[in-house]
Design an enzyme around this catalytic site. Structure first.
Site, PDB file in Angstrom:
ATOM      1  N   ASN A  47       0.881  -0.709   0.446  1.00 45.61           N
ATOM      2  CA  ASN A  47       0.074   0.107   0.046  1.00 45.61           C
ATOM      3  C   ASN A  47       1.506   1.337  -0.002  1.00 45.61           C
ATOM      4  OD1 ASN A  47       0.525  -0.362   2.865  1.00 45.61           O
ATOM      5  ND2 ASN A  47      -1.128   0.648   3.279  1.00 45.61           N
TER       6      ASN A  47
ATOM      7  N   LYS B 151      12.498  -7.790   0.495  1.00 41.55           N
ATOM      8  CA  LYS B 151      11.792  -8.175   0.101  1.00 41.55           C
ATOM      9  C   LYS B 151      10.396  -7.085  -0.766  1.00 41.55           C
ATOM     10  CE  LYS B 151       8.650 -10.662   0.754  1.00 41.55           C
ATOM     11  NZ  LYS B 151       7.170 -10.292  -0.815  1.00 41.55           N
TER      12      LYS B 151
ATOM     13  N   GLY C 252       3.114  -5.265   7.708  1.00 43.29           N
ATOM     14  CA  GLY C 252       1.881  -5.405   7.539  1.00 43.29           C
ATOM     15  C   GLY C 252       0.675  -6.005   8.043  1.00 43.29           C
ATOM     16  N   SER C 253       0.632  -7.153   7.572  1.00 45.22           N
ATOM     17  CA  SER C 253      -1.011  -7.573   7.914  1.00 45.22           C
ATOM     18  C   SER C 253      -0.720  -8.016  10.233  1.00 45.22           C
ATOM     19  CB  SER C 253      -1.641  -8.543   7.884  1.00 45.22           C
ATOM     20  OG  SER C 253      -1.344  -9.768   7.238  1.00 45.22           O
ATOM     21  N   ASN C 254      -1.520  -8.188  10.782  1.00 40.43           N
ATOM     22  CA  ASN C 254      -0.722  -8.453  11.993  1.00 40.43           C
ATOM     23  C   ASN C 254      -1.023 -10.314  12.094  1.00 40.43           C
ATOM     24  OD1 ASN C 254      -2.444  -5.718  12.604  1.00 40.43           O
ATOM     25  ND2 ASN C 254      -2.227  -6.651  14.342  1.00 40.43           N
TER      26      ASN C 254
ATOM     27  N   GLY D  49       2.623 -10.012  11.031  1.00 38.75           N
ATOM     28  CA  GLY D  49       3.409  -9.867  11.696  1.00 38.75           C
ATOM     29  C   GLY D  49       3.857 -10.407  13.212  1.00 38.75           C
TER      30      GLY D  49
ATOM     31  N   GLU E 121       5.099  -2.658  11.766  1.00 41.46           N
ATOM     32  CA  GLU E 121       3.911  -1.609  11.985  1.00 41.46           C
ATOM     33  C   GLU E 121       2.725  -2.735  11.037  1.00 41.46           C
ATOM     34  OE1 GLU E 121       4.703   0.838  12.983  1.00 41.46           O
ATOM     35  OE2 GLU E 121       6.902   0.933  13.245  1.00 41.46           O
TER      36      GLU E 121
ATOM     37  N   CYS F 265      -2.813   1.817   6.277  1.00 43.51           N
ATOM     38  CA  CYS F 265      -2.942   1.471   7.702  1.00 43.51           C
ATOM     39  C   CYS F 265      -3.746   2.131   8.841  1.00 43.51           C
ATOM     40  CB  CYS F 265      -1.749   1.268   7.851  1.00 43.51           C
ATOM     41  SG  CYS F 265      -0.351   2.693   8.095  1.00 43.51           S
TER      42      CYS F 265
ATOM     43  N   GLU G 198      -9.695  -4.104  10.891  1.00 41.30           N
ATOM     44  CA  GLU G 198     -10.082  -3.144   9.918  1.00 41.30           C
ATOM     45  C   GLU G 198     -10.070  -3.702   8.338  1.00 41.30           C
ATOM     46  OE1 GLU G 198      -5.178  -4.165   8.536  1.00 41.30           O
ATOM     47  OE2 GLU G 198      -5.224  -1.677   8.593  1.00 41.30           O
TER      48      GLU G 198
HETATM   49  P1  NAP Z   1       0.601  -8.872   4.666  1.00 41.19           P
HETATM   50  O1  NAP Z   1       0.114  -9.222   3.470  1.00 41.19           O
HETATM   51  O2  NAP Z   1       1.484  -8.767   6.023  1.00 41.19           O
HETATM   52  O3  NAP Z   1       2.030  -8.826   3.339  1.00 41.19           O
HETATM   53  C1  NAP Z   1       3.230  -7.814   4.026  1.00 41.19           C
HETATM   54  C2  NAP Z   1       4.912  -8.159   3.636  1.00 41.19           C
HETATM   55  O4  NAP Z   1       4.527  -9.485   4.528  1.00 41.19           O
HETATM   56  C3  NAP Z   1       4.855  -8.700   1.654  1.00 41.19           C
HETATM   57  O5  NAP Z   1       6.013  -8.566   1.053  1.00 41.19           O
HETATM   58  C4  NAP Z   1       4.098  -9.962   2.135  1.00 41.19           C
HETATM   59  O6  NAP Z   1       4.399 -10.437   0.742  1.00 41.19           O
HETATM   60  C5  NAP Z   1       5.310 -10.897   2.865  1.00 41.19           C
HETATM   61  N1  NAP Z   1       4.860 -11.401   3.648  1.00 41.19           N
HETATM   62  C6  NAP Z   1       3.853 -12.728   3.689  1.00 41.19           C
HETATM   63  N2  NAP Z   1       4.120 -13.799   4.243  1.00 41.19           N
HETATM   64  C7  NAP Z   1       5.172 -13.568   4.465  1.00 41.19           C
HETATM   65  C8  NAP Z   1       5.821 -14.990   5.382  1.00 41.19           C
HETATM   66  N3  NAP Z   1       5.328 -15.926   6.101  1.00 41.19           N
HETATM   67  N4  NAP Z   1       7.131 -13.964   6.170  1.00 41.19           N
HETATM   68  C9  NAP Z   1       7.457 -12.557   5.874  1.00 41.19           C
HETATM   69  N5  NAP Z   1       6.741 -12.049   4.939  1.00 41.19           N
HETATM   70  C10 NAP Z   1       5.534 -12.340   4.478  1.00 41.19           C
HETATM   71  O7  NAP Z   1       0.292  -7.034   4.362  1.00 41.19           O
HETATM   72  P2  NAP Z   1      -0.218  -6.301   2.937  1.00 41.19           P
HETATM   73  O8  NAP Z   1      -1.942  -6.998   3.074  1.00 41.19           O
HETATM   74  O9  NAP Z   1       0.665  -6.199   1.991  1.00 41.19           O
HETATM   75  O10 NAP Z   1      -0.533  -4.727   3.880  1.00 41.19           O
HETATM   76  C11 NAP Z   1      -2.053  -4.398   4.103  1.00 41.19           C
HETATM   77  C12 NAP Z   1      -1.568  -4.499   5.919  1.00 41.19           C
HETATM   78  O11 NAP Z   1      -0.718  -3.497   6.351  1.00 41.19           O
HETATM   79  C13 NAP Z   1      -2.814  -4.266   7.142  1.00 41.19           C
HETATM   80  O12 NAP Z   1      -3.104  -4.420   7.564  1.00 41.19           O
HETATM   81  C14 NAP Z   1      -1.994  -2.398   7.051  1.00 41.19           C
HETATM   82  O13 NAP Z   1      -2.522  -1.699   8.403  1.00 41.19           O
HETATM   83  C15 NAP Z   1      -0.988  -2.812   7.117  1.00 41.19           C
HETATM   84  N6  NAP Z   1      -0.195  -1.958   6.546  1.00 41.19           N
HETATM   85  C16 NAP Z   1       0.679  -1.270   8.461  1.00 41.19           C
HETATM   86  C17 NAP Z   1       1.471  -0.252   8.149  1.00 41.19           C
HETATM   87  C18 NAP Z   1       1.902   1.207   9.566  1.00 41.19           C
HETATM   88  O14 NAP Z   1       2.932   1.134   9.933  1.00 41.19           O
HETATM   89  N7  NAP Z   1       1.480  -0.111  10.585  1.00 41.19           N
HETATM   90  C19 NAP Z   1       1.576   0.629   7.172  1.00 41.19           C
HETATM   91  C20 NAP Z   1       1.169  -0.083   5.926  1.00 41.19           C
HETATM   92  C21 NAP Z   1       0.468  -0.762   6.398  1.00 41.19           C
HETATM   93  P3  NAP Z   1       3.406 -10.611  -0.461  1.00 41.19           P
HETATM   94  O15 NAP Z   1       3.737  -9.191  -0.933  1.00 41.19           O
HETATM   95  O16 NAP Z   1       4.775 -11.755  -1.776  1.00 41.19           O
HETATM   96  O17 NAP Z   1       2.817 -11.573   0.106  1.00 41.19           O
END
Ligand code: NAP
Length: 498
Positions: free
Chosen positions: A155, A178, A231-233, A236, A253, A287, A388
């Protein structure tokens, strides 16, 4: 050709200063049109290992380069990003869908971060303090950690990468990055810029691939000493437990369930502007997006009316088109998740006032578009007020007092951002004290962080670390305490006291 700025049909990893061909690939689509824009490698543990070996060697040299000289590279990075801002922003809109104006804003965040962190090259401040004993000097310094792994979401594919990689690099670390598979173009653009700016080979390495393969290999690699994840909870908390098992430093985060509070004395026109921008900007896929409006019951109807009138004016479409304010959702999964919450909200008894459906007719039929949505008469226990949604969906929760508004704001598992609209100075100060979030806005929406302040949240939004701001350096450095005894004799602290 998808767009004149698209220079390659296939992306490559960047390892040890070389652009390396992949073996397996997946397609990356433009969410506004569902057209394929590029293919990206699906790497494996092998590429992660190669990148780590290169990073380990490069980091040893890089850590010895004086930080003001490391900064020269970051100044150059900032300059190149500035020169290429329009190109990078356009590619960002192509892969992520956010409207061009917002994409430019995101790239600007990266430029600001480059110059800000380059400035840290002349600071990276430690402390000098008085020692307990005579003829003894005491100080603390920041030391680089080694090889750090950064894992970023789709995002904010360039801003978040700069919040993490620039402090890591200025502090003397080497990086394995990555990027999200959905948005790989930003990593190639930034990689080229690092290369042209003269960053030594191996200091930054980009390994594309699926989270469960490449991300997992990074988390498990014993020579990656820090993982910085946004990324997602769900992912994370998995990463946190894996890092915990290995006693590996991890910065998280994660998600948010951010609210705008509108009090009975608020400027309602201003509040509506703040809600529109923070709830529907980036199609609610921030987020920090506002997904709850906690509204004083005396102004609820007036605010609903004004918000509905303004929602009607929102232009939805391809983010590259002029005057479009709301772009597409990232992909089909994102759309389905949002649609499922509409059903959940209806079943829970919330009243749907606007939107609540996918946009499927021309010109929207090829992309992933969702109508800006407003629920009202929502209570704070409902799932749509707790979880969320990550889309353009906002829920009105009526309250009877300021105290109730604060309680409702804090009654969620997350703690990223909150906002209050009021003209009462006493409430302003009480609110900034009592709102339990890492970011608080007064008379503004829930989005709009500036890079020189700490970014992150309380409770389920993370694990106490911060991105951006000088605080980001804490993730990528170890504190080292140094004692210099110039007495010529062995002095024993806490024992030789006279
Ligand atoms: P996500 O599905 O958790 O993915 C985030 C990253 O993690 C991607 O690069 C993903 O790779 C990777 N990933 C997935 N599975 C993994 C694993 N088992 N081990 C290590 N890495 C792995 O999150 P998203 O859908 O991209 O992002 C949306 C989320 O991010 C929302 O919950 C949002 O609130 C949060 N966010 C938080 C902040 C903050 O600063 N608090 C800022 C922005 C977004 P792939 O792309 O290959 O799946």
């Amino acid at each position: 050709m998808i767009h004149p700025y698209m220079e390659q049909a296939t992306l490559r990893n960047y390892i040890n200063g070389n652009w390396v061909n992949g073996e397996k690939f997946t397609d990356v689509m433009n969410p506004a049109t569902s057209e394929k824009i590029v293919e990206v490698p699906l790497s494996s543990e092998r590429e992660v290992k190669e990148a780590v070996e290169a990073a380990k060697l490069a980091q040893k040299e890089w850590a010895l380069v004086p930080a003001p000289q490391r900064a020269e590279v970051l100044y150059k990075v900032g300059q190149l990003m500035k020169e290429r801002k329009e190109k990078i922003a356009t590619l960002l809109t192509l892969e992520n869908g956010k409207v061009l104006e917002e994409a430019r804003g995101e790239v600007q965040e990266g430029i600001d971060m480059a110059f800000y962190m380059a400035g840290e090259g002349r600071r990276l401040c430690g402390q000098t303090v008085n020692a307990e004993l005579k003829d003894k000097f005491a100080m603390s310094v920041r030391a680089p950690i080694g090889v750090v792994g950064i894992i970023t979401p789709w995002n904010f594919p360039i801003a978040i990468a700069t919040w993490k990689s620039f402090p890591a690099i200025i502090a003397g670390n080497a990086v394995i990055w990555k990027p999200a598979t959905e948005t790989p173009l930003m990593a190639t653009e930034l990689g080229k810029i690092f290369e042209e700016a003269g960053l030594p080979k191996g200091v930054i390495n980009i390994v594309y691939g699926a989270g469960e393969e490449v991300g997992e290999a990074m988390v498990q690699h014993k020579d990656i000493q820090v993982i910085s994840f946004t990324g997602s909870n769900k992912i994370g908390s998995h990463i946190a437990s894996e890092c915990g098992r290995q006693l590996k430093k991890v910065s998280l985060e994660l998600g948010g369930k951010n609210a705008v509070i509108v009090m009975d004395d608020a400027d309602l026109e201003l509040a509506v502007e703040g809600i529109i921008w923070s709830a529907f900007g980036t199609s609610g896929q921030r987020c920090t997006a506002c997904s709850r409006v906690i509204v004083h019951e005396d102004v609820k109807e007036a605010l609903e009316e004004k918000l509905l009138a303004n929602m009607k004016k929102l232009t939805i479409g391809n983010g590259l088109e002029k005057d479009v304010k709301v772009g597409p959702i990232i992909n089909q999964d994102g759309l389905e998740k949002i649609a499922s919450y509409i059903e959940i909200g209806k079943k829970e008894g919330a009243t749907l006032l606007a939107g609540g459906h996918r946009l499927t007719e021309a010109p929207y039929h090829r992309g992933y578009y969702f109508a800006p949505t407003l629920f009202t008469n929502v209570t704070s226990e409902m799932r749509i007020a707790q979880e969320e949604i990550f889309g353009p969906v906002v829920s009105f929760i009526p309250v009877a007092s300021f105290e109730e508004a604060i309680t409702v704001n804090n009654r969620v598992a997350y703690g990223l951002s909150s906002a209050i609209f009021t003209n009462d100075v006493n409430r302003v100060f009480q609110a900034q004290r009592d709102l339990d979030t890492g970011i608080v806005y007064i008379n503004a929406g829930t989005t709009g962080a500036e890079i020189h302040l700490p970014f992150g949240g309380t409770k389920g939004t993370g694990n106490g670390h911060r991105d951006s701001g000088v605080q980001a350096l804490d993730v990528f450095t170890e504190w080292k305490a140094i004692y210099v005894d110039y007495s010529g004799k062995l002095q024993r602290a806490q024992i030789d006291v006279d």
